[in-house]
Design a protein around this motif. Structure first.
Motif, PDB file in Angstrom:
ATOM      1  N   ALA A 178      44.251  19.101 -94.607  1.00  0.00           N
ATOM      2  CA  ALA A 178      43.078  19.274 -93.653  1.00  0.00           C
ATOM      3  C   ALA A 178      43.754  20.548 -92.757  1.00  0.00           C
ATOM      4  CB  ALA A 178      43.129  18.066 -92.976  1.00  0.00           C
ATOM      5  N   ARG A 179      45.056  20.700 -92.749  1.00  0.00           N
ATOM      6  CA  ARG A 179      45.705  21.636 -91.612  1.00  0.00           C
ATOM      7  C   ARG A 179      45.612  22.948 -92.335  1.00  0.00           C
ATOM      8  NH1 ARG A 179      51.238  19.813 -90.519  1.00  0.00           N
ATOM      9  NH2 ARG A 179      51.055  21.015 -88.773  1.00  0.00           N
ATOM     10  N   THR A 180      45.256  23.180 -93.522  1.00  0.00           N
ATOM     11  CA  THR A 180      45.554  24.454 -94.046  1.00  0.00           C
ATOM     12  C   THR A 180      44.193  25.134 -94.675  1.00  0.00           C
ATOM     13  OG1 THR A 180      47.621  23.586 -94.586  1.00  0.00           O
ATOM     14  CG2 THR A 180      46.718  25.504 -96.122  1.00  0.00           C
ATOM     15  N   ARG A 181      44.200  26.318 -94.596  1.00  0.00           N
ATOM     16  CA  ARG A 181      43.092  27.126 -95.266  1.00  0.00           C
ATOM     17  C   ARG A 181      43.429  27.960 -96.206  1.00  0.00           C
ATOM     18  NH1 ARG A 181      38.514  28.275 -97.415  1.00  0.00           N
ATOM     19  NH2 ARG A 181      36.570  28.539 -96.201  1.00  0.00           N
ATOM     20  N   PHE A 182      43.010  28.163 -97.530  1.00  0.00           N
ATOM     21  CA  PHE A 182      43.352  29.278 -98.561  1.00  0.00           C
ATOM     22  C   PHE A 182      42.101  30.161 -98.537  1.00  0.00           C
ATOM     23  CE2 PHE A 182      45.856  24.976 -99.622  1.00  0.00           C
ATOM     24  CZ  PHE A 182      47.057  25.674 -99.784  1.00  0.00           C
ATOM     25  N   VAL A 183      42.569  31.344 -98.094  1.00  0.00           N
ATOM     26  CA  VAL A 183      41.266  32.258 -98.004  1.00  0.00           C
ATOM     27  C   VAL A 183      40.845  32.919 -99.086  1.00  0.00           C
ATOM     28  CG1 VAL A 183      40.487  34.193 -96.498  1.00  0.00           C
ATOM     29  CG2 VAL A 183      41.763  32.324 -95.369  1.00  0.00           C
ATOM     30  N   ASP A 184      39.786  33.123 -99.439  1.00  0.00           N
ATOM     31  CA  ASP A 184      39.167  33.451-100.641  1.00  0.00           C
ATOM     32  C   ASP A 184      39.738  35.146-100.529  1.00  0.00           C
ATOM     33  OD1 ASP A 184      37.102  35.332-102.322  1.00  0.00           O
ATOM     34  OD2 ASP A 184      37.082  33.385-103.091  1.00  0.00           O
ATOM     35  N   PRO A 185      39.786  36.093-101.546  1.00  0.00           N
ATOM     36  CA  PRO A 185      39.757  37.345-101.483  1.00  0.00           C
ATOM     37  C   PRO A 185      39.009  38.153-101.018  1.00  0.00           C
ATOM     38  CG  PRO A 185      41.101  36.583-103.491  1.00  0.00           C
ATOM     39  CD  PRO A 185      40.315  35.323-103.108  1.00  0.00           C
ATOM     40  N   LEU A 186      37.629  37.859-101.254  1.00  0.00           N
ATOM     41  CA  LEU A 186      36.623  38.475-100.617  1.00  0.00           C
ATOM     42  C   LEU A 186      36.500  38.305 -99.258  1.00  0.00           C
ATOM     43  CD1 LEU A 186      34.111  38.020-103.587  1.00  0.00           C
ATOM     44  CD2 LEU A 186      35.220  40.171-103.159  1.00  0.00           C
ATOM     45  N   VAL A 187      36.725  37.085 -98.856  1.00  0.00           N
ATOM     46  CA  VAL A 187      36.473  36.795 -97.536  1.00  0.00           C
ATOM     47  C   VAL A 187      37.621  37.412 -96.837  1.00  0.00           C
ATOM     48  CG1 VAL A 187      36.538  34.899 -95.763  1.00  0.00           C
ATOM     49  CG2 VAL A 187      35.405  34.555 -97.893  1.00  0.00           C
ATOM     50  N   ALA A 188      38.972  37.456 -97.119  1.00  0.00           N
ATOM     51  CA  ALA A 188      39.990  38.207 -96.662  1.00  0.00           C
ATOM     52  C   ALA A 188      39.646  39.680 -96.358  1.00  0.00           C
ATOM     53  CB  ALA A 188      41.238  38.368 -97.528  1.00  0.00           C
ATOM     54  N   GLN A 189      38.853  40.157 -96.942  1.00  0.00           N
ATOM     55  CA  GLN A 189      38.270  41.647 -97.065  1.00  0.00           C
ATOM     56  C   GLN A 189      37.537  41.766 -95.706  1.00  0.00           C
ATOM     57  OE1 GLN A 189      40.608  43.661 -98.377  1.00  0.00           O
ATOM     58  NE2 GLN A 189      39.135  45.035 -99.052  1.00  0.00           N
ATOM     59  N   LEU A 190      36.622  40.718 -95.603  1.00  0.00           N
ATOM     60  CA  LEU A 190      35.713  40.729 -94.395  1.00  0.00           C
ATOM     61  C   LEU A 190      36.394  40.547 -93.065  1.00  0.00           C
ATOM     62  CD1 LEU A 190      32.578  40.707 -93.587  1.00  0.00           C
ATOM     63  CD2 LEU A 190      32.737  38.264 -93.775  1.00  0.00           C
TER      64      LEU A 190
END
Length: 207
Positions: free
Chosen positions: A57-69
């Motif tokens: 709940a305290r963590t977000r693993f960011v998708d690579p495509l979203v990371a580019q955004l």
């Protein structure tokens, strides 16, 4: 026609659909693609749901495509949209690519990891883990700045000995930092003894 994002939520849904339809098989010397990182992050989320839902709940693993955004100039507003409804998030794990954030034809050749702590005493702070010296330093700096985070001096990071395991190092670093967060309130950040196990990753991706 090429898909055009209408907003961060649409972008996330598009990214998740694209990764779900992509091949997750991984060869002996194959570079990792967005689909491999996205799939292993989903595995890690599932594992945490069972073993440590509070940390999840305290963590977000960011998708690579979203990371580019998020690398774009308005990354801070995108981050707010990404975390909307998740007020407990403290940690972001963001894959960094040397691909162009604006030109889809300039595809990247190297992955690194930006670990962001959102609750620093004076605001968000970011730590960059790069398995080829400081190859992605400028890109990580752009991303940290776009997210409103201060890029800290880099922790020590194990260096890869070939030209194809950078993505494996990113996923191994993510998992090791998560393991330490589960065990320690203030974990050590140096990863100079990191083990990047490609076969273990291949086994997870085949599930």
């Amino acid at each position: 026609a090429e898909w055009q994002p209408g907003g961060i939520v649409d972008f996330i849904h598009h990214a998740e659909g694209a990764q779900a339809s992509g091949s997750r098989a991984l060869g002996d010397t194959q570079w990792l693609g967005d689909e491999h990182i996205s799939a292993d992050y989903l595995h890690l989320e599932t594992e945490l749901q069972g073993s440590d839902p509070e940390l999840l709940a305290r963590t977000r693993f960011v998708d690579p495509l979203v990371a580019q955004l998020l690398r774009q100039r308005e990354g801070s507003s995108h981050l707010q949209a990404l975390l909307r409804g998740r007020t407990t998030v403290d940690f972001l794990f963001v894959p960094v690519s040397d691909a162009s954030a604006d030109d889809p034809d300039r595809r990247g050749s190297h992955w690194s990891l930006l670990f962001v702590y959102l609750r620093g005493p004076t605001g968000p702070v970011a730590f960059h883990y790069d398995s080829i010296d400081h190859y992605n330093h400028n890109f990580a700096g752009e991303l940290a700045n776009s997210l409103g985070a201060t890029l800290m001096p880099p922790p020590r990071m194990k260096q890869q000995r070939n030209g194809y395991d950078c993505g494996v190092f990113v996923l191994a670093a993510t998992r090791e930092l998560v393991r330490r967060l589960q065990q320690q309130a203030q974990p050590t950040l140096d990863l100079d003894d990191l083990v990047a196990d490609r076969q273990a990753l291949r086994n997870r991706l085949q599930r």
